[in-house]
Design a protein around this motif. Structure first.
Motif, PDB file in Angstrom:
ATOM      1  N   PRO A 102       0.805  -1.234   0.000  1.00 36.19           N
ATOM      2  CA  PRO A 102       0.000   0.000   0.000  1.00 36.19           C
ATOM      3  C   PRO A 102       0.832   1.275   0.000  1.00 36.19           C
ATOM      4  CG  PRO A 102      -0.787  -1.562   1.660  1.00 36.19           C
ATOM      5  CD  PRO A 102       0.525  -2.075   1.175  1.00 36.19           C
ATOM      6  N   ALA A 103       2.084   1.199   0.454  1.00 39.32           N
ATOM      7  CA  ALA A 103       2.912   2.405   0.526  1.00 39.32           C
ATOM      8  C   ALA A 103       3.642   2.691  -0.774  1.00 39.32           C
ATOM      9  CB  ALA A 103       3.925   2.283   1.666  1.00 39.32           C
ATOM     10  N   ALA A 104       3.625   1.745  -1.714  1.00 44.88           N
ATOM     11  CA  ALA A 104       4.388   1.884  -2.957  1.00 44.88           C
ATOM     12  C   ALA A 104       3.526   2.509  -4.044  1.00 44.88           C
ATOM     13  CB  ALA A 104       4.907   0.526  -3.414  1.00 44.88           C
ATOM     14  N   LEU A 105       4.001   3.624  -4.603  1.00 43.61           N
ATOM     15  CA  LEU A 105       3.355   4.235  -5.762  1.00 43.61           C
ATOM     16  C   LEU A 105       4.131   3.777  -6.994  1.00 43.61           C
ATOM     17  CD1 LEU A 105       2.295   5.920  -3.369  1.00 43.61           C
ATOM     18  CD2 LEU A 105       2.374   7.927  -4.844  1.00 43.61           C
ATOM     19  N   THR A 106       3.506   2.928  -7.794  1.00 45.40           N
ATOM     20  CA  THR A 106       4.203   2.229  -8.862  1.00 45.40           C
ATOM     21  C   THR A 106       3.915   2.863 -10.214  1.00 45.40           C
ATOM     22  OG1 THR A 106       4.045   0.176  -7.603  1.00 45.40           O
ATOM     23  CG2 THR A 106       4.540  -0.014  -9.946  1.00 45.40           C
ATOM     24  N   TYR A 107       4.977   3.219 -10.927  1.00 44.34           N
ATOM     25  CA  TYR A 107       4.852   3.850 -12.244  1.00 44.34           C
ATOM     26  C   TYR A 107       5.716   3.111 -13.258  1.00 44.34           C
ATOM     27  CZ  TYR A 107       2.483   7.877 -10.150  1.00 44.34           C
ATOM     28  OH  TYR A 107       1.580   8.685  -9.505  1.00 44.34           O
ATOM     29  N   ASP A 108       5.184   3.036 -14.474  1.00 42.13           N
ATOM     30  CA  ASP A 108       5.918   2.450 -15.598  1.00 42.13           C
ATOM     31  C   ASP A 108       5.967   3.494 -16.717  1.00 42.13           C
ATOM     32  OD1 ASP A 108       7.230   0.542 -17.168  1.00 42.13           O
ATOM     33  OD2 ASP A 108       5.353  -0.239 -17.994  1.00 42.13           O
ATOM     34  N   PRO A 109       6.783   4.530 -16.551  1.00 39.67           N
ATOM     35  CA  PRO A 109       6.787   5.628 -17.527  1.00 39.67           C
ATOM     36  C   PRO A 109       7.307   5.178 -18.880  1.00 39.67           C
ATOM     37  CG  PRO A 109       8.565   5.903 -15.946  1.00 39.67           C
ATOM     38  CD  PRO A 109       7.727   4.767 -15.454  1.00 39.67           C
ATOM     39  N   ALA A 110       6.695   5.754 -19.919  1.00 31.74           N
ATOM     40  CA  ALA A 110       7.089   5.422 -21.282  1.00 31.74           C
ATOM     41  C   ALA A 110       8.131   6.381 -21.826  1.00 31.74           C
ATOM     42  CB  ALA A 110       5.853   5.445 -22.193  1.00 31.74           C
ATOM     43  N   PHE A 111       8.096   7.642 -21.355  1.00 30.53           N
ATOM     44  CA  PHE A 111       8.923   8.669 -21.958  1.00 30.53           C
ATOM     45  C   PHE A 111       9.707   9.433 -20.895  1.00 30.53           C
ATOM     46  CE2 PHE A 111       5.014   8.570 -24.751  1.00 30.53           C
ATOM     47  CZ  PHE A 111       5.599   7.767 -25.722  1.00 30.53           C
ATOM     48  N   ALA A 112      10.772  10.089 -21.335  1.00 31.11           N
ATOM     49  CA  ALA A 112      11.649  10.818 -20.421  1.00 31.11           C
ATOM     50  C   ALA A 112      10.906  11.933 -19.700  1.00 31.11           C
ATOM     51  CB  ALA A 112      12.843  11.382 -21.188  1.00 31.11           C
ATOM     52  N   LEU A 127      -3.919   1.387 -25.144  1.00 30.19           N
ATOM     53  CA  LEU A 127      -3.303   1.823 -23.894  1.00 30.19           C
ATOM     54  C   LEU A 127      -1.989   1.083 -23.713  1.00 30.19           C
ATOM     55  CD1 LEU A 127      -6.279   2.714 -23.557  1.00 30.19           C
ATOM     56  CD2 LEU A 127      -6.118   2.055 -21.136  1.00 30.19           C
ATOM     57  N   GLY A 128      -0.899   1.818 -23.544  1.00 28.97           N
ATOM     58  CA  GLY A 128       0.395   1.181 -23.364  1.00 28.97           C
ATOM     59  C   GLY A 128       1.171   1.811 -22.231  1.00 28.97           C
ATOM     60  N   SER A 129       2.061   1.047 -21.626  1.00 35.49           N
ATOM     61  CA  SER A 129       2.922   1.580 -20.559  1.00 35.49           C
ATOM     62  C   SER A 129       4.360   1.212 -20.860  1.00 35.49           C
ATOM     63  CB  SER A 129       2.515   1.015 -19.196  1.00 35.49           C
ATOM     64  OG  SER A 129       2.794  -0.379 -19.122  1.00 35.49           O
ATOM     65  N   GLY A 130       5.285   2.021 -20.351  1.00 32.78           N
ATOM     66  CA  GLY A 130       6.693   1.734 -20.519  1.00 32.78           C
ATOM     67  C   GLY A 130       7.073   1.586 -21.969  1.00 32.78           C
ATOM     68  N   THR A 131       7.931   0.628 -22.231  1.00 34.52           N
ATOM     69  CA  THR A 131       8.401   0.430 -23.602  1.00 34.52           C
ATOM     70  C   THR A 131       7.299  -0.008 -24.550  1.00 34.52           C
ATOM     71  OG1 THR A 131      10.127  -0.646 -24.888  1.00 34.52           O
ATOM     72  CG2 THR A 131       9.036  -1.985 -23.253  1.00 34.52           C
ATOM     73  N   LEU A 169      -7.762  -1.676 -26.040  1.00 30.89           N
ATOM     74  CA  LEU A 169      -6.765  -2.754 -26.038  1.00 30.89           C
ATOM     75  C   LEU A 169      -5.554  -2.258 -25.255  1.00 30.89           C
ATOM     76  CD1 LEU A 169      -5.576  -5.478 -26.935  1.00 30.89           C
ATOM     77  CD2 LEU A 169      -4.853  -4.370 -29.069  1.00 30.89           C
ATOM     78  N   ALA A 170      -5.248  -2.912 -24.146  1.00 34.61           N
ATOM     79  CA  ALA A 170      -4.121  -2.520 -23.295  1.00 34.61           C
ATOM     80  C   ALA A 170      -2.955  -3.464 -23.540  1.00 34.61           C
ATOM     81  CB  ALA A 170      -4.528  -2.570 -21.826  1.00 34.61           C
ATOM     82  N   VAL A 171      -1.741  -2.920 -23.502  1.00 32.99           N
ATOM     83  CA  VAL A 171      -0.554  -3.740 -23.734  1.00 32.99           C
ATOM     84  C   VAL A 171       0.582  -3.253 -22.848  1.00 32.99           C
ATOM     85  CG1 VAL A 171       0.138  -2.291 -25.694  1.00 32.99           C
ATOM     86  CG2 VAL A 171       1.047  -4.600 -25.493  1.00 32.99           C
ATOM     87  N   SER A 172       1.330  -4.193 -22.303  1.00 35.32           N
ATOM     88  CA  SER A 172       2.516  -3.845 -21.510  1.00 35.32           C
ATOM     89  C   SER A 172       3.561  -4.939 -21.693  1.00 35.32           C
ATOM     90  CB  SER A 172       2.166  -3.695 -20.025  1.00 35.32           C
ATOM     91  OG  SER A 172       2.146  -4.962 -19.373  1.00 35.32           O
ATOM     92  N   ASP A 173       4.751  -4.670 -21.198  1.00 32.38           N
ATOM     93  CA  ASP A 173       5.837  -5.648 -21.270  1.00 32.38           C
ATOM     94  C   ASP A 173       5.835  -6.551 -20.044  1.00 32.38           C
ATOM     95  OD1 ASP A 173       7.897  -6.854 -22.614  1.00 32.38           O
ATOM     96  OD2 ASP A 173       9.453  -5.502 -21.908  1.00 32.38           O
ATOM     97  N   TYR A 174       4.700  -6.577 -19.356  1.00 32.79           N
ATOM     98  CA  TYR A 174       4.544  -7.409 -18.164  1.00 32.79           C
ATOM     99  C   TYR A 174       3.398  -8.381 -18.402  1.00 32.79           C
ATOM    100  CZ  TYR A 174       7.331  -3.610 -16.320  1.00 32.79           C
ATOM    101  OH  TYR A 174       8.312  -2.688 -16.139  1.00 32.79           O
ATOM    102  N   MET A 175       3.205  -9.262 -17.465  1.00 31.24           N
ATOM    103  CA  MET A 175       2.095 -10.182 -17.571  1.00 31.24           C
ATOM    104  C   MET A 175       0.768  -9.409 -17.647  1.00 31.24           C
ATOM    105  SD  MET A 175       2.702 -11.588 -13.699  1.00 31.24           S
ATOM    106  CE  MET A 175       1.576 -12.960 -13.856  1.00 31.24           C
ATOM    107  N   ARG A 176      -0.209  -9.998 -18.296  1.00 29.75           N
ATOM    108  CA  ARG A 176      -1.477  -9.299 -18.534  1.00 29.75           C
ATOM    109  C   ARG A 176      -2.155  -8.870 -17.244  1.00 29.75           C
ATOM    110  NH1 ARG A 176      -4.848 -12.912 -22.685  1.00 29.75           N
ATOM    111  NH2 ARG A 176      -6.432 -11.366 -22.105  1.00 29.75           N
ATOM    112  N   GLN A 177      -1.818  -9.524 -16.156  1.00 31.57           N
ATOM    113  CA  GLN A 177      -2.400  -9.175 -14.868  1.00 31.57           C
ATOM    114  C   GLN A 177      -2.137  -7.715 -14.513  1.00 31.57           C
ATOM    115  OE1 GLN A 177      -1.353 -11.994 -11.870  1.00 31.57           O
ATOM    116  NE2 GLN A 177      -1.907 -10.670 -10.153  1.00 31.57           N
TER     117      GLN A 177
END
Length: 900
Positions: free
Chosen positions: A666-676, A755-759, A823-831
């Motif tokens: 709960p204390a972690a704010l998690t981000y997967d930024p795509a751009f600088a 919808l995409g995150s990170g790379t 349609l969402a896509v990421s470099d992680y598991m679909r979860q």
């Protein structure tokens, strides 16, 4: 064939013997002693000779074990200051109330632990009365890592001191209604009392070492002089089995952390039975700590043993103590004098003679009661020697009896860790044993009463006077009214807005570049604490070496091999970088110490710890929980993130799940930024939230987890328009539409939201172009900077609805009116993207890299997982076909066209 009885060659044989005759004389003398006085006498002389050599500075291997006796003999003990009688009464009250609290709580089924504090009471009380410095004096006071299962005793002392009430004690392990006490040391639940969460065994000792090291770091860097602070870690002998418990012993010795003391309560029992049933845990720990370079003090036997040692003119008693295994020592604790006479003393004629001089009462006093850890004078002598020792950390191995003073039903019983209560009769016997003025009539309806001598009693006045002399209450956590740190110059962040032009840049490098600018800030630059586990060059941080320096208490005592290079390896006593070597656990312990410096020392520090994302949450997630429990603040950077971005490394390095693990905290704010530019916005917001002016109701006690990729890619300019920064922080914004991207699409063309995150957003942008040019489909591309923050906002909105408040989740607001399916896509598991599916009103589908990673090129890996641009196109067409917006044959055609 080699004779196994022959003297084998040793390192000494490599040295020339300048006087063989003298050597032969020494060897002959040793043979003579062994022949005439016996091998025990010969061993004794050799040990004493080696000790003399060590004391004289002669370079010889150190003795790793000493006899099973006290390091400090009774004759060398300093006088115990203060009022021992009052201290004994204070300890008795605390023993009683600790047991009463847990027993009363057991009626509600909440449990608790009684036996640990019963064994360790004097280890704590002696420290509180004479050593532990509070935070109201000069400096930061001492840092106390309290053994988790001993918490009832600490609460009992706070009750006697007036810091807790009976209502608090009755709410032990019952926190939901307010005024409750957490089961174990927990700063997030009781932030004015506890500083360090310790019940996840092994993390306490590891954190204590790095806290002591960080104290030196602050002092050497000139941030704050905390040289008067001492770190005390109270540990169990069974806890030392955890690999983290001993993982950093060499570091503590190497850096001469004499501001650190481990106190290991050696009651010889762990949760299910003996710690070392057939061996001796004290001897094992002594060898381990001595071998690592620690100062070792053994406090094993109480004063009742003095008479026995005085009778031991042949050494038979000391030899017998060394050979008896721990489980048998535990058995002696529960057996009568006749058994002890036969089993312990009956093994040696000299011991038989000694036993004839001892009464049964004397034997029982020694074997049932008299342990070094149960006598204030013994503990005081050990503590005084520890704080006065210079040049190395100290470990005190204090022998105790688990369940001491609780009665025969508890003491040394294998099951006493699970025993949660005493009967009324057992409490009355304990009352008599402790000589407390509690009447039978005080037991109303079979409920054990709490005991208190009165706010103006000699015991309470003495307790408070001693704490005042030592700098106030302890343990105590102070949330200092620190001024908000000034925001760094906007220039450092705005420089990313224009993008990278024709240059391809990985977001890992973008983050490092941002840090290079921020550490130059005149106001806050010195407060950054860069932490890296021996991978600085991997992450492009070597340019920071000469400018910031790598922290070393020795400075740089050598000439670096790369001295002629611009980015040479520079160590410095005031170095800013903590390069921990190959230890994620040590790096996290560093991060925890730095991230909580705002409370521990009243100095806000800004740590960032950069690591292979695969080796962060997966390997040290328990410490991330510790970080959250301890209310830490800072930036965790999961570099080389994603399952397909680290080309060639394979499944052990391929991270497809760290955001899933991070989402559980709960204390972690998690981000997967795509751009600088997204990184710049997130870091700026993190600095404001954690260290600047917080908004009303905003929790500052959070930390940020940013995943960054190492693949060089185009970094676009920041889109123009309102709400971009807000979307980046909240987790979602529209990066472009097909039209704003300059892609020609026919009027009324089918439309889809990508919808995409990170790379992954780079593959989505490629897919956007293919969809328009080859299939006549318009796609809008969204950057999902944080799936987790979107989910948390939606959960809060759901909770608000239950309270009668009308709130719409941000993700639904952002996507409102967006045409077509999502349609969402990421470099992680679909979860990871699927976290938000239930709050998206449009038709939902997702792609991700589920399963194990593999070694190959990035392109091949993405095709394998079905997340490359072509796979996105086919998935998008399939969604549209299901809705009847395109022909189903287009999906098959696309699969064949792209070789899927």
């Amino acid at each position: 064939m080699t004779d196994p009885n022959a003297i084998q060659p040793s390192a000494l044989d490599q040295l020339p013997d300048r006087d063989p005759e003298e050597t032969a004389e020494w060897q002959a003398s040793l043979d003579a002693v062994a022949r005439e006085a016996g091998p025990h006498r010969a061993a004794y002389l050799m040990r004493r000779t080696l000790e003399r050599a060590e004391a004289g500075g002669i370079a010889l291997p150190k003795l790793l074990e000493t006899d099973y006796v006290n390091t400090i003999p009774t004759s060398a003990e300093p006088a115990l200051p203060g009022d021992p009688e009052l201290e004994a009464r204070i300890t008795a009250w605390n023993r009683w109330n600790a047991a009463a609290m847990v027993t009363r709580g057991s009626k509600h089924g909440v449990g608790g632990h009684i036996a640990t504090f019963a064994s360790a009471a004097w280890l704590y009380e002696t420290g509180f009365n004479h050593f532990f410095k509070g935070k109201e004096g000069d400096g930061s006071g001492d840092q106390l890592y309290i053994q988790g299962h001993a918490s009832p005793g600490i609460y009992a002392r706070a009750f006697l001191d007036g810091r807790l009430t009976e209502q608090h004690l009755d709410n032990f392990r019952q926190e939901a209604g307010g005024n409750g006490l957490p089961s174990y040391p927990h700063p997030r639940r009781l932030p004015w009392l506890w500083e360090f969460p310790t019940v996840s065994m092994g993390l306490g000792p590891l954190s204590a070492i790095y806290q002591a090291r960080f104290n030196r770091y602050l002092t050497n860097r000139g941030v704050k002089d905390v040289s008067a602070s001492h770190v005390w870690a109270f540990l169990g002998d069974g806890e030392m089995d955890e690999p983290e418990s001993t993982a950093a012993l060499a570091l503590a010795a190497r850096e001469e952390l004499d501001n650190l003391t481990f106190v290991i309560n050696c009651n010889l029992q762990r949760l299910d039975g003996p710690v070392r049933a057939n061996f001796k845990i004290v001897q094992e720990l002594e060898a381990q700590f001595r071998g690592a370079g620690w100062n070792v003090i053994k406090t094993l036997w109480g004063s009742a043993w003095d008479e026995l040692f005085a009778l031991d003119t042949t050494g038979a008693l000391v030899r017998r103590l060394r050979e008896v295994p721990d489980a048998q020592v535990q058995t002696y604790q529960t057996r009568d004098a006749a058994y002890i006479r036969e089993d312990f003393f009956g093994t040696d004629p000299a011991l038989v003679e000694m036993a004839r001089l001892l009464s049964d009462d004397k034997i029982l006093e020694c074997f049932h009661l008299s342990r070094g850890g149960h006598e204030a004078s013994k503990v005081y002598a050990a503590y005084k020697a520890a704080v006065e020792h210079k040049g190395a950390p100290t470990v005190i191995l204090a022998q105790t009896v688990k369940g001491h003073t609780l009665g025969e039903g508890f003491a040394s019983k294998n099951a006493n860790h699970q025993m949660k209560k005493l009967t009324v009769d057992e409490f009355k016997a304990m009352r008599d044993r402790l000589d407390l003025p509690i009447k039978d009539s005080d037991f109303v309806d079979g409920v054990v009463p709490y005991g208190h001598p009165g706010a103006d009693s000699p015991e309470v006045r003495y307790l408070q006077e001693r704490r005042a002399a030592l700098g106030g209450p302890a343990p105590a956590r102070r949330t200092h009214a620190l001024p908000a740190l000034p925001a760094p110059a906007e220039k450092a962040f705005a420089s990313f807005d224009k993008g990278s032009g024709s240059q391809n840049v990985a977001t890992t490098m973008a983050f490092v570049r941002l840090i290079k600018d921020l550490v130059r800030d005149k106001e806050t630059g010195k407060r950054w604490v860069p932490i890296v586990p021996d991978e600085a060059r991997t992450f492009g941080m070597e340019s920071l070496f000469p400018s910031l320096g790598i922290y070393s208490p020795k400075g740089q005592t050598y000439e670096p091999v790369d001295r002629d290079q611009l980015m040479y390896y520079k160590e410095a006593k005031n170095g800013q970088i903590l390069n921990e070597g190959i230890t994620e656990a040590g790096s996290m312990a560093d991060f925890i110490a730095a991230s909580t410096s705002y409370a521990t020392h009243g100095e806000a520090m800004i740590p960032f710890y950069i690591f292979y994302s695969m080796f962060g949450w997966q390997r040290t997630a328990d410490q991330m929980w510790q970080l959250g429990d301890q209310l830490g603040r800072g930036f965790l950077i999961g570099a080389t993130a994603g399952r397909t971005t680290l080309t060639g490394e394979g499944l052990q390095h391929a991270d497809g799940h760290s955001p899933v693990i991070a989402a559980t905290n709960p204390a972690a704010l998690t981000y997967d930024p795509a751009f600088a530019y997204e990184i710049a916005v997130i870091v700026r917001e993190g600095l404001r939230r954690m260290y600047g002016e917080a908004k009303p109701g905003e929790d500052q006690n959070v930390f940020y987890y940013l995943t960054v990729y190492n693949e060089p890619l185009p970094q676009p300019a920041k889109p123009q328009g309102l709400g971009i920064d807000e979307g980046i922080v909240k987790g979602l914004y529209r990066f472009n539409t097909a039209e704003s991207a300059g892609i020609a699409v026919a009027a009324g063309a089918p439309r889809i939201q990508l919808l995409g995150s990170g790379t992954a957003i780079h593959w989505a942008l490629q897919a956007q172009k293919l969809l328009a040019e080859e299939w006549g489909v318009a796609a809008d591309v969204w950057s999902a900077t944080s799936w987790t923050e979107l989910r948390r906002d939606a959960l809060e909105a759901d909770a608000a609805l239950l309270r009668g408040e009308d709130r719409v989740p941000y993700v639904r607001q952002a996507l409102q009116g967006a045409e077509g399916p999502v349609l969402a896509v990421s470099d992680y598991m679909r979860q990871v993207p699927d976290q938000i599916a239930q709050w998206v009103e449009q038709d939902w589908s997702s792609l991700g890299a589920d399963g194990f990673g593999l070694s190959d090129t990035r392109e091949a890996a993405r095709r394998h997982f079905g997340v490359d641009a072509e796979s996105i196109v086919v998935a998008a067409l399939a969604q549209l076909a299901r809705r009847g917006e395109i022909k189903a044959t287009a999906v098959k055609e696309a699969r064949e066209k792209y070789g899927l």
